[in-house]
Scaffold this motif. Sequence first.
Motif, PDB file in Angstrom:
ATOM      1  N   ASP A 157       1.394 -13.403  15.784  1.00  8.85           N
ATOM      2  CA  ASP A 157       0.673 -12.143  15.582  1.00  8.85           C
ATOM      3  C   ASP A 157      -0.743 -12.448  15.115  1.00  8.85           C
ATOM      4  OD1 ASP A 157      -0.226  -9.633  14.953  1.00  8.85           O
ATOM      5  OD2 ASP A 157       1.515  -9.064  13.770  1.00  8.85           O
ATOM      6  N   ARG A 161      -2.076  -8.118  17.579  1.00 11.22           N
ATOM      7  CA  ARG A 161      -1.797  -8.518  18.954  1.00 11.22           C
ATOM      8  C   ARG A 161      -1.255  -9.940  18.955  1.00 11.22           C
ATOM      9  NH1 ARG A 161      -4.146  -5.498  23.132  1.00 11.22           N
ATOM     10  NH2 ARG A 161      -4.207  -3.321  22.467  1.00 11.22           N
ATOM     11  N   ASN A 188      -5.218 -16.831  23.831  1.00 14.60           N
ATOM     12  CA  ASN A 188      -5.234 -15.429  24.247  1.00 14.60           C
ATOM     13  C   ASN A 188      -5.831 -15.325  25.638  1.00 14.60           C
ATOM     14  OD1 ASN A 188      -6.860 -12.610  24.273  1.00 14.60           O
ATOM     15  ND2 ASN A 188      -5.016 -12.442  23.032  1.00 14.60           N
ATOM     16  N   ASP A 195      -2.067  -8.753  24.674  1.00  9.59           N
ATOM     17  CA  ASP A 195      -0.806  -9.054  23.994  1.00  9.59           C
ATOM     18  C   ASP A 195      -0.031 -10.056  24.837  1.00  9.59           C
ATOM     19  OD1 ASP A 195       0.628  -8.599  21.706  1.00  9.59           O
ATOM     20  OD2 ASP A 195       1.734  -6.898  22.494  1.00  9.59           O
ATOM     21  N   GLU A 219       0.672  -3.687  25.128  1.00  9.43           N
ATOM     22  CA  GLU A 219       1.808  -4.244  24.392  1.00  9.43           C
ATOM     23  C   GLU A 219       2.818  -4.802  25.379  1.00  9.43           C
ATOM     24  OE1 GLU A 219       5.281  -2.767  21.257  1.00  9.43           O
ATOM     25  OE2 GLU A 219       3.730  -1.382  21.950  1.00  9.43           O
TER      26      GLU A 219
END
Length: 295
Positions: A157, A161, A188, A195, A219
């Motif tokens: 986390d 995200r 990322n 996400d 998400e």
Amino acid sequence: MSGVGGDDEHIWRLAVQKDGKIVAAGHVATAAGGEDFAVARYLPDGRLDRSFNSSGSLPGTVVTDIEGGRDQLRDITLGTRGRIVAAGSATLPAVRGGTSFTVARYLRDGSLDPSFGSGEPRPGVVVTPMAANDDLDLAESVVIDRHDRILAGGSADADGRFDLALARYRPDGSLDRRFGDAGKVLANVGPGSTDEDLAGLALQPDGRILAGGSTAATEFAVDGDFLLARFRDDGTLDRGFGRGGFVITRTAPGEADDEIFDIALQMPNRLVAAGECDQPATGRDVCLARYLVSP
């Protein structure tokens, strides 16, 4: 894994030893409302192997409480000399890492390996916070490379995200500081804050790391797409793979949800990803994709 713990018992992974014995791993509920790592070993005919944790209360099974909270074992792999390596997550007290990556190594007889993480509070178990501020880390997959190093992968986390997360350990359980940032990698997809969810790992013969899961603009499990990433042996993204190290595959129409649940190398240069794809007419369907992953 019936009879190991409380009301809820979950098996997440199976492995077959060279001698035909079957190792089942997952987690079990505790009377106090938590969960513990659980490993059971069966003989080829399906009976519990009573030589595994032979002196325990239920020979054939091992239950490991990390720190009294919620411990979820999600994957295992078989190492050298009959050792079993398990990965998942454990919930630690505040200011100690929150829910963190957890790797345990068991000897052939089911006891924790004291040479793994010998300096840890509980030898045989290594707990690694990945995200800052006691946020949520979920290890979902574990593999062992040709140098006997252990690679755990999952998600961390990052301010609400999730990023892809990798941690690599030396055979003694210490973080391999030549990998990523002192043993850890967070990645990322972007652009912006997306996400990511890592569900499976595979190692190519040259040591490069393939990670499969999903990426979503909002998400994962809502509007995700298949995600495949490749990292070099030192933990850096392989920028020559896909677009900047990532391949994103949309198999369902529009913003429907696609998720990879596991990956496997079919040949040195092909990888199969299995998961689910949300289809308008039939809902969530089983979905397979095969990728070329040659240099």
